[in-house]
Design a protein around this motif. Sequence first.
Motif, PDB file in Angstrom:
ATOM      1  N   PRO A 145       0.814  -1.225   0.000  1.00 46.42           N
ATOM      2  CA  PRO A 145       0.000   0.000   0.000  1.00 46.42           C
ATOM      3  C   PRO A 145       0.849   1.278   0.000  1.00 46.42           C
ATOM      4  N   THR A 146       1.979   1.254   0.691  1.00 47.48           N
ATOM      5  CA  THR A 146       2.873   2.412   0.680  1.00 47.48           C
ATOM      6  C   THR A 146       3.429   2.624  -0.721  1.00 47.48           C
ATOM      7  N   ALA A 147       3.787   1.530  -1.389  1.00 44.76           N
ATOM      8  CA  ALA A 147       4.274   1.638  -2.761  1.00 44.76           C
ATOM      9  C   ALA A 147       3.196   2.221  -3.673  1.00 44.76           C
ATOM     10  N   ALA A 148       1.954   1.797  -3.470  1.00 47.28           N
ATOM     11  CA  ALA A 148       0.855   2.326  -4.285  1.00 47.28           C
ATOM     12  C   ALA A 148       0.716   3.832  -4.102  1.00 47.28           C
ATOM     13  N   ALA A 149       0.863   4.292  -2.870  1.00 53.88           N
ATOM     14  CA  ALA A 149       0.774   5.728  -2.591  1.00 53.88           C
ATOM     15  C   ALA A 149       1.878   6.489  -3.315  1.00 53.88           C
ATOM     16  N   LEU A 150       3.085   5.913  -3.334  1.00 60.26           N
ATOM     17  CA  LEU A 150       4.202   6.549  -4.033  1.00 60.26           C
ATOM     18  C   LEU A 150       3.938   6.595  -5.539  1.00 60.26           C
ATOM     19  N   ALA A 151       3.324   5.546  -6.068  1.00 59.76           N
ATOM     20  CA  ALA A 151       3.016   5.513  -7.501  1.00 59.76           C
ATOM     21  C   ALA A 151       2.046   6.626  -7.877  1.00 59.76           C
ATOM     22  N   TYR A 152       1.092   6.907  -7.001  1.00 64.47           N
ATOM     23  CA  TYR A 152       0.117   7.968  -7.249  1.00 64.47           C
ATOM     24  C   TYR A 152       0.680   9.358  -6.947  1.00 64.47           C
ATOM     25  N   GLY A 153       1.902   9.407  -6.419  1.00 65.14           N
ATOM     26  CA  GLY A 153       2.528  10.697  -6.152  1.00 65.14           C
ATOM     27  C   GLY A 153       1.913  11.464  -5.010  1.00 65.14           C
ATOM     28  N   LEU A 154       1.239  10.769  -4.100  1.00 63.49           N
ATOM     29  CA  LEU A 154       0.578  11.470  -3.000  1.00 63.49           C
ATOM     30  C   LEU A 154       1.577  12.122  -2.050  1.00 63.49           C
ATOM     31  N   ALA A 330       0.577  -0.530 -10.462  1.00 69.00           N
ATOM     32  CA  ALA A 330       0.723   0.538  -9.468  1.00 69.00           C
ATOM     33  C   ALA A 330       1.785   0.222  -8.413  1.00 69.00           C
ATOM     34  N   ILE A 331       1.758  -0.993  -7.877  1.00 70.65           N
ATOM     35  CA  ILE A 331       2.693  -1.331  -6.799  1.00 70.65           C
ATOM     36  C   ILE A 331       4.117  -1.379  -7.332  1.00 70.65           C
ATOM     37  N   GLY A 334       5.394   2.100  -7.745  1.00 71.52           N
ATOM     38  CA  GLY A 334       5.750   2.654  -6.444  1.00 71.52           C
ATOM     39  C   GLY A 334       7.038   2.069  -5.898  1.00 71.52           C
ATOM     40  N   ALA A 335       7.275   0.784  -6.158  1.00 69.30           N
ATOM     41  CA  ALA A 335       8.522   0.159  -5.700  1.00 69.30           C
ATOM     42  C   ALA A 335       9.719   0.786  -6.384  1.00 69.30           C
ATOM     43  N   THR A 336       9.560   1.195  -7.655  1.00 67.93           N
ATOM     44  CA  THR A 336      10.679   1.868  -8.330  1.00 67.93           C
ATOM     45  C   THR A 336      10.942   3.236  -7.704  1.00 67.93           C
ATOM     46  N   VAL A 337       9.863   3.927  -7.286  1.00 66.33           N
ATOM     47  CA  VAL A 337      10.051   5.215  -6.596  1.00 66.33           C
ATOM     48  C   VAL A 337      10.782   4.985  -5.272  1.00 66.33           C
ATOM     49  N   ALA A 338      10.383   3.938  -4.545  1.00 70.24           N
ATOM     50  CA  ALA A 338      11.057   3.609  -3.286  1.00 70.24           C
ATOM     51  C   ALA A 338      12.527   3.277  -3.536  1.00 70.24           C
TER      52      ALA A 338
END
Length: 562
Positions: A145-154, A330-331, A334-338
């Motif tokens: 879920p944290t990765a999903a949030a990063l994917a959405y740029g929140l 999405a996940i 977000g994992a790539t952003v992490a």
Amino acid sequence: MIVGIDLGTTHSLIGTYSEHGPRLFPNALGDVLTPSVVSVDGDTILVGQAARDRLVSHPQHTVAAFKRWMGTNRETFLGKRAFRPEELSALVLRSLVADAEAALGERVTDAVISVPAYFSDAQRKATRAAGELAGLRVERLVNEPTAAALAYGLQQRDRESRFLVFDLGGGTFDVSILEMFEGVVEVHASAGDNYLGGEDFLGVLLQAFFDDQGVKVSALEAMELARVSRALELAKRTLSGASEASVDVQLGGKPVQWTIDEARFLRLCEPLVQRMRAPLERAMRDAKLSPSQLDEILLVGGASRMPMVAKMVSRMFGRLPLRHIDPDQAIALGATVAAGLKARDARLEEVILTDVCPYTLGTEVARQSEDGTYQAGFFQPIIERNSTVPVSREDQFFPIQDHQKVLALPVFQGENPMVANNVRLGEIQVKLDPRRPKHENGVTVRFTYDVDGLLQVEVTEHATGKRHELVLEQNPGLLSAAEIRERLAKLEGLKIHPREHQENLAVLARAERLYEEYLGARATLAQWIAAFRAALDSQDTARIDHDRKAFSAGLDEIEANA
């Protein structure tokens, strides 16, 4: 090079953070989604789409959905060898890394891997072990879920906000409530079900189909069951955008046509939908929030495409959820952003990611009843679930008898008031001075849980100040460091087809699956398979490429006209 990986139950993806933002790498077939399936063909290991097609043609030599077994010592026999879940996951990771290295032109050594928020300590450690077996240094496990949030740029919002992430994948269900403020992504609560996902909705269809046919699943051969499962999986996807779906399969050598409409599918799935409500309600209670206090609701995970899921979420929270990013990707994005944050990429503003302990941790105590006797087996929480990590908590305990010689302090993980229904992680024993009465033989027990999922238990004797320590790095069912080294050596010896051969393997596996499924096309398919194998034997790259494209086009036509 550090990459971000979504190691999923049904599909897995890999990518990195580039100058243009998150970038996912395609596999040898040009798809960013690699099926999390492993198959053995003689002495050779197949991973991905070729393995997935062999679920139909060679089900006894193929395995999928093994993410659900992470953290256990379950073994699966494929060919002559037994594989643990960590090893099967490592083979998928190796395939993903090969795709990334082919795209980047450089070696990949480090990774951030996403895990369900509700994964236990054992499951997280098993995921790290899988990464190690794949030759990766796992820099961090990021909650899905944290990765999903990063994917959405929140995390880029300039104001404080709270949101709920609803993640329904192929095999697991997670819900997390997060808050963004001043560059911090803080998890307030997590809940979920590690045995609820798209596979369970497929199971409902399977049961309905066999009930209608008056057939017991146990009476079917593995190949026939796999063939029906694939047909019903396609029907499930059809129902995401149509009012009904039809299935044409061979059952017991006879053609069977079966139709199911959306209304019946909804009725059949109602128990599963109700199971999703409980974690949602628990997370909201733990976070002490009402639906009106949430700024956004994100819907991610491939199984969230089912209309019934979005409708249930919309009814519960009185608004439409966000789902404009491909829920399958999405996940991973977000994992790539992490991964970019871990690498301190200058293009990303620094974000602090906090986590929570997903389960309550505590010990066993005895409680005194009204008649003065003691009853053992009760769970005493020390660190409550959803405590922000790192976290340290302590409590005091006393023996139940005067002049007691030993005080046993077992460590448990779970939410049940009785330890018998929770997971035992280990035990620490303290030798007491038998000359002392019980009120003088007390101890202070401190639990410390860190971001890597390591639990430290420290016991201090009141009378002497003597300290005892237990560090729970390994849980029952997990591989030790020596076992990881041993299994790594065995994996190195496996024959795995090079990436450049994957397209050829995949088209052959697909043809063999169609041969199993469509009796009327068998003569044509047998001729095509023989011709393509002859092309492979020629080792003429131009001829192989030409024949493969023609072969694939022919297979497309057979499926379209079936």
